[in-house]
Design a protein around this motif. Structure first.
Motif, PDB file in Angstrom:
ATOM      1  N   LYS A   1      -4.476  -0.867  -7.919  1.00  0.00           N
ATOM      2  CA  LYS A   1      -5.728  -0.131  -8.069  1.00  0.00           C
ATOM      3  C   LYS A   1      -5.796   0.981  -7.017  1.00  0.00           C
ATOM      4  CE  LYS A   1      -8.314  -3.197  -4.940  1.00  0.00           C
ATOM      5  NZ  LYS A   1      -9.476  -4.119  -4.812  1.00  0.00           N
ATOM      6  N   VAL A   2      -6.602   1.983  -7.298  1.00  0.00           N
ATOM      7  CA  VAL A   2      -6.833   3.057  -6.341  1.00  0.00           C
ATOM      8  C   VAL A   2      -7.883   2.570  -5.354  1.00  0.00           C
ATOM      9  CG1 VAL A   2      -7.724   5.403  -6.017  1.00  0.00           C
ATOM     10  CG2 VAL A   2      -6.272   4.871  -7.999  1.00  0.00           C
ATOM     11  N   THR A   3      -7.595   2.655  -4.069  1.00  0.00           N
ATOM     12  CA  THR A   3      -8.557   2.233  -3.041  1.00  0.00           C
ATOM     13  C   THR A   3      -9.225   3.427  -2.374  1.00  0.00           C
ATOM     14  OG1 THR A   3      -6.747   2.105  -1.430  1.00  0.00           O
ATOM     15  CG2 THR A   3      -7.379   0.069  -2.563  1.00  0.00           C
ATOM     16  N   LYS A   4      -8.631   4.591  -2.555  1.00  0.00           N
ATOM     17  CA  LYS A   4      -9.206   5.812  -1.988  1.00  0.00           C
ATOM     18  C   LYS A   4      -8.638   7.007  -2.729  1.00  0.00           C
ATOM     19  CE  LYS A   4      -9.854   8.231   2.433  1.00  0.00           C
ATOM     20  NZ  LYS A   4      -9.539   8.210   3.900  1.00  0.00           N
ATOM     21  N   GLY A   5      -9.513   7.958  -3.092  1.00  0.00           N
ATOM     22  CA  GLY A   5      -9.027   9.172  -3.739  1.00  0.00           C
ATOM     23  C   GLY A   5      -9.364   9.293  -5.208  1.00  0.00           C
ATOM     24  N   MET A   6     -10.326   8.513  -5.699  1.00  0.00           N
ATOM     25  CA  MET A   6     -10.683   8.663  -7.114  1.00  0.00           C
ATOM     26  C   MET A   6     -11.299  10.033  -7.399  1.00  0.00           C
ATOM     27  SD  MET A   6      -9.619   6.341  -9.111  1.00  0.00           S
ATOM     28  CE  MET A   6     -10.562   6.741 -10.587  1.00  0.00           C
ATOM     29  N   ASP A   7     -11.830  10.687  -6.378  1.00  0.00           N
ATOM     30  CA  ASP A   7     -12.309  12.060  -6.571  1.00  0.00           C
ATOM     31  C   ASP A   7     -11.140  12.985  -6.888  1.00  0.00           C
ATOM     32  OD1 ASP A   7     -11.380  11.554  -3.924  1.00  0.00           O
ATOM     33  OD2 ASP A   7     -12.450  13.309  -3.169  1.00  0.00           O
TER      34      ASP A   7
ATOM     35  N   ILE B   1      -4.103  10.121  -2.783  1.00  0.00           N
ATOM     36  CA  ILE B   1      -4.580   8.958  -3.533  1.00  0.00           C
ATOM     37  C   ILE B   1      -3.922   7.729  -2.922  1.00  0.00           C
ATOM     38  CG2 ILE B   1      -4.716   7.841  -5.797  1.00  0.00           C
ATOM     39  CD1 ILE B   1      -4.150  10.629  -7.026  1.00  0.00           C
ATOM     40  N   GLU B   2      -4.726   6.776  -2.470  1.00  0.00           N
ATOM     41  CA  GLU B   2      -4.182   5.552  -1.892  1.00  0.00           C
ATOM     42  C   GLU B   2      -4.194   4.440  -2.940  1.00  0.00           C
ATOM     43  OE1 GLU B   2      -5.959   4.404   1.796  1.00  0.00           O
ATOM     44  OE2 GLU B   2      -5.710   6.410   2.693  1.00  0.00           O
TER      45      GLU B   2
ATOM     46  N   HIS C   1      -8.370  -3.220 -17.837  1.00  0.00           N
ATOM     47  CA  HIS C   1      -8.360  -1.858 -17.318  1.00  0.00           C
ATOM     48  C   HIS C   1      -9.780  -1.454 -16.940  1.00  0.00           C
ATOM     49  CE1 HIS C   1      -4.451  -2.013 -19.281  1.00  0.00           C
ATOM     50  NE2 HIS C   1      -4.119  -0.955 -18.559  1.00  0.00           N
ATOM     51  N   GLU C   2      -9.924  -1.051 -15.688  1.00  0.00           N
ATOM     52  CA  GLU C   2     -11.205  -0.608 -15.181  1.00  0.00           C
ATOM     53  C   GLU C   2     -11.001   0.687 -14.401  1.00  0.00           C
ATOM     54  OE1 GLU C   2     -13.774  -4.556 -14.363  1.00  0.00           O
ATOM     55  OE2 GLU C   2     -12.055  -4.324 -13.022  1.00  0.00           O
ATOM     56  N   TYR C   3     -12.076   1.300 -14.015  1.00  0.00           N
ATOM     57  CA  TYR C   3     -12.035   2.555 -13.277  1.00  0.00           C
ATOM     58  C   TYR C   3     -11.154   2.408 -12.039  1.00  0.00           C
ATOM     59  CZ  TYR C   3     -13.984   6.844 -11.161  1.00  0.00           C
ATOM     60  OH  TYR C   3     -14.171   8.100 -10.614  1.00  0.00           O
ATOM     61  N   GLY C   4     -10.035   3.139 -12.031  1.00  0.00           N
ATOM     62  CA  GLY C   4      -9.142   3.109 -10.878  1.00  0.00           C
ATOM     63  C   GLY C   4      -7.982   2.144 -10.951  1.00  0.00           C
TER      64      GLY C   4
ATOM     65  N   LYS D   1       0.826  -1.214   0.000  1.00  0.00           N
ATOM     66  CA  LYS D   1       0.000   0.000   0.000  1.00  0.00           C
ATOM     67  C   LYS D   1       0.857   1.259   0.000  1.00  0.00           C
ATOM     68  CE  LYS D   1      -3.939  -2.283   2.162  1.00  0.00           C
ATOM     69  NZ  LYS D   1      -4.914  -2.314   3.290  1.00  0.00           N
ATOM     70  N   VAL D   2       0.486   2.190  -0.886  1.00  0.00           N
ATOM     71  CA  VAL D   2       1.255   3.421  -1.073  1.00  0.00           C
ATOM     72  C   VAL D   2       0.319   4.615  -1.071  1.00  0.00           C
ATOM     73  CG1 VAL D   2       2.674   4.727  -2.709  1.00  0.00           C
ATOM     74  CG2 VAL D   2       3.088   2.272  -2.383  1.00  0.00           C
ATOM     75  N   LEU D   3       0.768   5.701  -0.469  1.00  0.00           N
ATOM     76  CA  LEU D   3       0.015   6.950  -0.460  1.00  0.00           C
ATOM     77  C   LEU D   3       0.697   7.948  -1.378  1.00  0.00           C
ATOM     78  CD1 LEU D   3      -2.322   8.576   0.930  1.00  0.00           C
ATOM     79  CD2 LEU D   3      -0.570   9.454   2.493  1.00  0.00           C
ATOM     80  N   VAL D   4      -0.029   8.433  -2.374  1.00  0.00           N
ATOM     81  CA  VAL D   4       0.474   9.451  -3.293  1.00  0.00           C
ATOM     82  C   VAL D   4      -0.190  10.774  -2.908  1.00  0.00           C
ATOM     83  CG1 VAL D   4       0.571  10.251  -5.690  1.00  0.00           C
ATOM     84  CG2 VAL D   4       0.823   7.808  -5.165  1.00  0.00           C
ATOM     85  N   THR D   5       0.625  11.784  -2.644  1.00  0.00           N
ATOM     86  CA  THR D   5       0.110  13.073  -2.197  1.00  0.00           C
ATOM     87  C   THR D   5       0.269  14.131  -3.284  1.00  0.00           C
ATOM     88  OG1 THR D   5       0.619  12.563   0.116  1.00  0.00           O
ATOM     89  CG2 THR D   5       0.367  14.875  -0.452  1.00  0.00           C
ATOM     90  N   THR D   6      -0.774  14.923  -3.480  1.00  0.00           N
ATOM     91  CA  THR D   6      -0.760  16.016  -4.454  1.00  0.00           C
ATOM     92  C   THR D   6      -1.436  17.222  -3.809  1.00  0.00           C
ATOM     93  OG1 THR D   6      -2.963  15.782  -5.466  1.00  0.00           O
ATOM     94  CG2 THR D   6      -1.248  14.250  -6.202  1.00  0.00           C
TER      95      THR D   6
END
Length: 236
Positions: A202-208, A85-86, A156-159, A75-80
């Motif tokens: 896949k993105v688990t949190k932060g698709m917004d 985005i997790e 390939h799917e959403y996220g 698990k990785v956290l990407v910060t912007t």
């Protein structure tokens, strides 16, 4: 700053990423070839520091296999500036997982950008037009590619998170190690992606956040007019 790879690109190292534009027939996410001249190039950023050997095409499998055993995180956290985005990395793509964790721990992604944004399709990260990015790649391994780890039936799917790749002269669909893209387009946009790009998470949190980034103003090469810096850290 202006032009680079979808695969990036940029002085950047040169760069690798999702091929130039969905608009252009949506064929492949390729690593955009260089470069944008950024007025921010004078920013001094420490290059990656590592006691590990330079990764090459000869040692990439053995190195990442061993590194993956010693570093099992997923698990990785990407910060912007838009938010966090997790990501969750798949264990059945072990080389891609290990490579991503390695780059995160070596601080490669810090001060790189989301450098390609295409609404309703993808956002791609891992490149920049800063000299520091090129320097990091040179130190970590400037020429290696990852063997494809394409899991049958995975699409390939959403996220989903996939590795960018060199489009030309790459019949084995090997992945360019420094860039990744998050997919958010409809499944109808995946014909040229499925079976050709390794999906390793896949993105688990932060698709917004992903959606917001995908809609920023960009130039004709899909490069955001205002840099979207990222940093990344392992969280589990």
């Amino acid at each position: 700053m202006k032009k680079l790879f979808v695969y990036s690109l940029g002085i950047v190292l040169f760069f690798g990423s999702c091929e130039d534009k969905k608009k252009q027939s949506e064929t492949d996410v390729e690593v955009q070839k260089e470069n944008k001249n950024d007025s921010e190039q004078n920013i001094k950023i420490d290059s990656a520091k590592t006691d590990y050997p330079e990764i090459t095409n000869d040692n990439v499998v053995s190195f990442l296999t061993e590194y993956g055993k010693e570093n099992p995180e997923t698990k990785v956290l990407v910060t912007t500036r838009f938010g966090d985005i997790e990501l969750e990395l798949y264990e059945d793509t072990p080389l891609h997982r290990a490579n991503f964790i390695y780059l995160v721990k070596q601080h490669y992604f810090d001060e790189t950008f989301f450098h390609r944004v295409v609404p309703n399709f993808i956002i791609q990260a891992g490149n920049s037009d800063l000299v520091s990015t090129q320097k990091k790649r040179a130190e970590l391994g400037k020429e290696y590619l990852l063997p494809a780890e394409i899991v049958p039936g995975r699409i390939h799917e959403y996220g989903t998170v996939s590795g960018a790749k060199e489009y030309r002269e790459n019949p084995d669909n090997r992945t360019a190690p420094y860039e990744f893209f998050i997919f958010l387009g409809p499944k109808s946009s995946t014909t040229h992606l499925n079976g050709k790009y390794t999906i390793f998470g896949k993105v688990t949190k932060g698709m917004d956040v992903v959606e917001e980034i995908s809609k920023v103003k960009a130039d004709d090469g899909d490069w955001p007019l205002n840099n979207i810096y990222i940093s990344a850290k392992v969280i589990e």
